[in-house]
Design a protein around this motif. Structure first.
Motif, PDB file in Angstrom:
ATOM      1  N   GLY A   1       3.997  -0.195  12.340  1.00  0.00           N
ATOM      2  CA  GLY A   1       2.778  -0.884  11.508  1.00  0.00           C
ATOM      3  C   GLY A   1       3.078  -2.450  11.314  1.00  0.00           C
ATOM      4  O   GLY A   1       3.975  -2.991  12.016  1.00  0.00           O
TER       5      GLY A   1
ATOM      6  N   VAL B   1      -2.004   4.267  -3.120  1.00  0.00           N
ATOM      7  CA  VAL B   1      -3.003   3.803  -3.523  1.00  0.00           C
ATOM      8  C   VAL B   1      -4.171   3.576  -2.581  1.00  0.00           C
ATOM      9  O   VAL B   1      -4.101   2.888  -1.717  1.00  0.00           O
TER      10      VAL B   1
ATOM     11  N   ARG C   1      -2.078   2.599   0.206  1.00  0.00           N
ATOM     12  CA  ARG C   1      -1.146   1.511   0.268  1.00  0.00           C
ATOM     13  C   ARG C   1       0.179   1.762  -0.382  1.00  0.00           C
ATOM     14  O   ARG C   1      -0.033   2.476  -1.274  1.00  0.00           O
ATOM     15  N   PRO C   2       1.270   1.713   0.175  1.00  0.00           N
ATOM     16  CA  PRO C   2       2.428   1.975  -0.090  1.00  0.00           C
ATOM     17  C   PRO C   2       3.270   1.183  -1.401  1.00  0.00           C
ATOM     18  O   PRO C   2       3.854   0.423  -0.968  1.00  0.00           O
TER      19      PRO C   2
ATOM     20  N   VAL D   1      -1.845   3.693  13.225  1.00  0.00           N
ATOM     21  CA  VAL D   1      -1.014   3.465  12.104  1.00  0.00           C
ATOM     22  C   VAL D   1      -1.982   2.944  10.852  1.00  0.00           C
ATOM     23  O   VAL D   1      -2.921   2.607  11.037  1.00  0.00           O
TER      24      VAL D   1
ATOM     25  N   ALA E   1      -0.002  -5.850   0.195  1.00  0.00           N
ATOM     26  CA  ALA E   1       0.043  -7.030   0.545  1.00  0.00           C
ATOM     27  C   ALA E   1       1.119  -7.064   1.888  1.00  0.00           C
ATOM     28  O   ALA E   1       1.613  -8.134   2.320  1.00  0.00           O
TER      29      ALA E   1
ATOM     30  N   GLY F   1       6.843   2.587   5.818  1.00  0.00           N
ATOM     31  CA  GLY F   1       5.670   2.562   4.970  1.00  0.00           C
ATOM     32  C   GLY F   1       5.687   3.760   4.167  1.00  0.00           C
ATOM     33  O   GLY F   1       6.625   4.078   3.472  1.00  0.00           O
TER      34      GLY F   1
ATOM     35  N   ALA G   1      -6.227  -1.656   6.958  1.00  0.00           N
ATOM     36  CA  ALA G   1      -6.178  -2.723   5.904  1.00  0.00           C
ATOM     37  C   ALA G   1      -7.406  -3.654   5.873  1.00  0.00           C
ATOM     38  O   ALA G   1      -8.239  -3.531   7.034  1.00  0.00           O
TER      39      ALA G   1
ATOM     40  N   GLY H   1       6.909  -2.896  10.769  1.00  0.00           N
ATOM     41  CA  GLY H   1       7.885  -2.642  11.916  1.00  0.00           C
ATOM     42  C   GLY H   1       7.565  -3.550  12.895  1.00  0.00           C
ATOM     43  O   GLY H   1       8.618  -4.211  13.415  1.00  0.00           O
TER      44      GLY H   1
ATOM     45  N   GLY I   1       2.777  -2.125  -0.728  1.00  0.00           N
ATOM     46  CA  GLY I   1       1.451  -2.161  -1.540  1.00  0.00           C
ATOM     47  C   GLY I   1       0.268  -2.745  -0.606  1.00  0.00           C
ATOM     48  O   GLY I   1       0.217  -2.407   0.383  1.00  0.00           O
TER      49      GLY I   1
HETATM   50  C1  LIG Z   1      -7.361  -0.145   2.125  1.00  0.00           C
HETATM   51  C2  LIG Z   1      -6.415  -1.045   2.143  1.00  0.00           C
HETATM   52  C3  LIG Z   1      -6.499  -2.450   2.327  1.00  0.00           C
HETATM   53  C4  LIG Z   1      -5.359  -3.364   2.424  1.00  0.00           C
HETATM   54  N1  LIG Z   1      -5.825  -4.487   2.524  1.00  0.00           N
HETATM   55  C5  LIG Z   1      -4.851  -5.634   2.783  1.00  0.00           C
HETATM   56  C6  LIG Z   1      -4.826  -6.979   3.051  1.00  0.00           C
HETATM   57  O1  LIG Z   1      -6.024  -7.394   3.064  1.00  0.00           O
HETATM   58  N2  LIG Z   1      -4.083  -7.844   3.122  1.00  0.00           N
HETATM   59  C7  LIG Z   1      -2.742  -7.280   3.299  1.00  0.00           C
HETATM   60  O2  LIG Z   1      -1.675  -8.127   3.275  1.00  0.00           O
HETATM   61  N3  LIG Z   1      -2.447  -6.051   3.112  1.00  0.00           N
HETATM   62  C8  LIG Z   1      -3.289  -5.265   2.959  1.00  0.00           C
HETATM   63  N4  LIG Z   1      -3.048  -3.854   2.688  1.00  0.00           N
HETATM   64  C9  LIG Z   1      -1.706  -3.377   2.629  1.00  0.00           C
HETATM   65  C10 LIG Z   1      -1.156  -3.085   4.135  1.00  0.00           C
HETATM   66  O3  LIG Z   1      -2.066  -2.401   4.913  1.00  0.00           O
HETATM   67  C11 LIG Z   1       0.249  -2.373   3.783  1.00  0.00           C
HETATM   68  O4  LIG Z   1       0.942  -2.835   2.955  1.00  0.00           O
HETATM   69  C12 LIG Z   1       0.881  -2.315   5.362  1.00  0.00           C
HETATM   70  O5  LIG Z   1      -0.097  -1.654   6.266  1.00  0.00           O
HETATM   71  C13 LIG Z   1       2.139  -1.513   5.360  1.00  0.00           C
HETATM   72  O6  LIG Z   1       2.607  -1.714   6.718  1.00  0.00           O
HETATM   73  P1  LIG Z   1       3.812  -0.678   6.918  1.00  0.00           P
HETATM   74  O7  LIG Z   1       4.293  -0.879   8.441  1.00  0.00           O
HETATM   75  O8  LIG Z   1       4.846  -0.869   5.946  1.00  0.00           O
HETATM   76  O9  LIG Z   1       3.392   1.027   7.215  1.00  0.00           O
HETATM   77  P2  LIG Z   1       2.298   1.539   8.161  1.00  0.00           P
HETATM   78  O10 LIG Z   1       1.253   0.958   8.754  1.00  0.00           O
HETATM   79  O11 LIG Z   1       2.192   2.888   7.703  1.00  0.00           O
HETATM   80  O12 LIG Z   1       3.347   2.039   9.444  1.00  0.00           O
HETATM   81  C14 LIG Z   1       4.454   3.017   9.033  1.00  0.00           C
HETATM   82  C15 LIG Z   1       4.904   3.268  10.733  1.00  0.00           C
HETATM   83  O13 LIG Z   1       5.947   4.238  10.375  1.00  0.00           O
HETATM   84  C16 LIG Z   1       5.755   5.218  11.303  1.00  0.00           C
HETATM   85  N5  LIG Z   1       6.362   6.506  10.643  1.00  0.00           N
HETATM   86  C17 LIG Z   1       6.167   6.714   9.310  1.00  0.00           C
HETATM   87  N6  LIG Z   1       6.959   7.896   9.143  1.00  0.00           N
HETATM   88  C18 LIG Z   1       7.553   8.355  10.083  1.00  0.00           C
HETATM   89  C19 LIG Z   1       8.239   9.294  10.649  1.00  0.00           C
HETATM   90  N7  LIG Z   1       8.730  10.269   9.739  1.00  0.00           N
HETATM   91  N8  LIG Z   1       8.886   9.349  11.851  1.00  0.00           N
HETATM   92  C20 LIG Z   1       8.538   8.305  12.733  1.00  0.00           C
HETATM   93  N9  LIG Z   1       7.568   7.215  12.326  1.00  0.00           N
HETATM   94  C21 LIG Z   1       7.193   7.455  11.199  1.00  0.00           C
HETATM   95  C22 LIG Z   1       4.093   5.330  11.365  1.00  0.00           C
HETATM   96  O14 LIG Z   1       3.992   6.158  12.561  1.00  0.00           O
HETATM   97  C23 LIG Z   1       3.815   3.944  11.521  1.00  0.00           C
HETATM   98  O15 LIG Z   1       4.011   3.427  12.765  1.00  0.00           O
HETATM   99  C24 LIG Z   1      -4.108  -2.794   2.536  1.00  0.00           C
HETATM  100  C25 LIG Z   1      -3.954  -1.582   2.400  1.00  0.00           C
HETATM  101  C26 LIG Z   1      -5.102  -0.642   2.387  1.00  0.00           C
HETATM  102  C27 LIG Z   1      -4.934   0.534   2.378  1.00  0.00           C
END
Ligand SMILES: Cc1cc2nc3c(=O)[nH]c(=O)nc-3n(C[C@H](O)[C@H](O)[C@H](O)COP(=O)(O)OP(=O)(O)OC[C@H]3O[C@@H](n4cnc5c(N)ncnc54)[C@H](O)[C@@H]3O)c2cc1C
Length: 383
Positions: A112, A315, A54-55, A140, A82, A300, A145, A115, A80
């Motif tokens: 993700g 986390v 989790r970020p 991703v 959420a 993320g 999650a 995005g 995080g």
């Molecule tokens: C076990 C677990 C359970 C969870 N449960 C829940 C839940 O029940 N409900 C809820 O609301 N949230 C939940 N979360 C939290 C949620 O999953 C995250 O907050 C969310 O996925 C973050 O999404 P994101 O798009 O920011 O990141 P990511 O899904 O990590 O997406 C990041 C994107 O950026 C790209 N990227 C990263 N770095 C680069 C780079 N250098 N160059 C090009 N592309 C890049 C990746 O390839 C990806 O496409 C949970 C998390 C975990 C770990």
């Protein structure tokens, strides 16, 4: 009827009637126990184990614009536990920053939850969007999650829950919630509601043994700000549930079936002319070469390495999925036994927290931990 018989005898027909029972149970004098099919909890029924980080940011998500390398970078990361829950409301805040640049064509780094949802919100505002990403769904982190409505999960620390933060969080939460209600009842059930059972060996107003041993910071209790958004949980009498546990409450929860939901977001994005280019950035300087002048950073946890943001704390979280059982439409939380179960369509999700998840970026699966959680679940049905 013996409890075991009761558990094992329920079938699809009885389950189909459960929502009616649940409604009726709220009325005076009528509170039948819903028939629950048993979960076939066995380690050899685990079909997948996922681990992701989790970020988390103690300050809360970063949603702000900066000028760099001749571009406007709209940072949008750090949600995080959420991210899925807050995605629509958070994207609306990011859109205000995007709109201020008056660009009609934007880039989003990241595919993700954040995005892709930001991309959809921008498209709805009439913008053309190209996503650049290292990975796309299902690779991703967002795919790993749990998929629960959890807008207050590891979203900031207690000390950073200022009045301004609370106001922003509440606005994000309410907007997201509203959008999610418009996505119910669609083919594939990307979003749905279910009833779950919270089980406890001690009364719910008492802490469970070892409750303070999770090595995590104090998080604010935000639920009270949005208590009107979902039905209140209800204490059940032993006649109203099949579990041999002294304290049981029924709660009602919203669920994201992540594969179907990701598919919906991607299909909508592409149908409205969105483009995806697979590409990894190793330095923010590379963003200067993009044709778009407004760039959303939705990387993320990746923002830690790409932008050197050490305020992001990993986390760790691990989930296992059991072979799907169509008849299972309820969830479980067993307090003090480190067990959370959600009835996802792509498999019954079983989650257990690790002792040292906070600050842990180890994404190697720990199969023994998931098997042990499944065995704790199995014990509920064999008692
Ligand atoms: C076990 C677990 C359970 C969870 N449960 C829940 C839940 O029940 N409900 C809820 O609301 N949230 C939940 N979360 C939290 C949620 O999953 C995250 O907050 C969310 O996925 C973050 O999404 P994101 O798009 O920011 O990141 P990511 O899904 O990590 O997406 C990041 C994107 O950026 C790209 N990227 C990263 N770095 C680069 C780079 N250098 N160059 C090009 N592309 C890049 C990746 O390839 C990806 O496409 C949970 C998390 C975990 C770990």
């Amino acid at each position: 009827m013996q409890r075991r018989d009761f558990l094992l005898s329920s079938g699809a027909a009885a389950l189909a009637a459960t929502p009616l029972f649940a409604l009726a149970a709220d009325g005076p004098g009528f509170a039948p126990a819903p028939a629950l099919s048993p979960i076939r909890a066995r380690p050899d029924r685990i079909i997948d184990i996922s681990v992701c980080t989790r970020p988390f940011r103690a300050l809360g998500p970063r949603i702000e614009a900066e000028r760099r390398h001749g571009k406007t970078i709209v940072h949008h990361y750090g949600h995080g536990g959420a991210g899925w829950s807050l995605s629509w409301g958070s994207a609306r805040l990011a859109l205000e920053l995007i709109a201020a640049t008056r660009e009609r064509r934007i880039a989003i780094i990241g595919c993700g939850a954040i995005g892709l949802t930001t991309a959809r919100v921008a498209q709805r505002a009439g913008l053309r969007v190209r996503i650049y990403c290292k990975e796309r769904p299902p690779e991703v982190r967002s795919s790993a999650a749990t998929g629960s409505w959890s807008p207050d999960s590891r979203i900031c620390t207690d000390e950073h829950a200022t009045p301004a933060f609370l106001q922003r969080w509440e606005a994000m939460t309410r907007h997201s919630f509203k959008v999610y209600q418009s996505l119910l009842g669609l083919p594939g059930q990307p979003i749905e509601w279910y009833d779950g059972y919270a089980l406890s060996d001690v009364p719910f107003d008492q802490p469970t043994p070892g409750a303070d041993e999770d090595h995590e910071p104090d998080y604010p209790d935000l639920e009270a700000l949005v208590h009107d958004l979902r039905p209140k949980s209800q204490a059940l009498t032993p006649a109203e549930h099949p579990f041999r546990v002294p304290h049981v409450r029924r709660y009602t929860q919203m669920l994201f079936n992540l594969p179907a939901y990701f598919r919906l977001l991607l299909d909508d994005f592409l149908r409205e002319g969105g483009e995806i280019e697979q590409r990894e950035f190793t330095s923010p300087r590379q963003l200067a070469g993009l044709q778009e002048r407004t760039i959303v950073n939705a990387t993320g946890y990746g923002a830690r390495a790409l932008f050197g943001d050490e305020s992001i704390v990993p986390v760790r979280g691990q989930t296992a999925r059991l072979v799907p059982q169509q008849e299972i439409n309820y969830g479980l939380i067993y307090r003090g036994h480190n067990l959370f179960v959600a009835p996802r369509r792509d498999g019954i999700l079983v989650q257990a927290q690790g002792a040292h998840d906070f600050g842990n970026d180890d994404t190697r699966p720990d199969r023994a931990a998931s098997e042990s959680a499944v065995e704790r679940l199995a014990a509920l049905f064999s008692a």
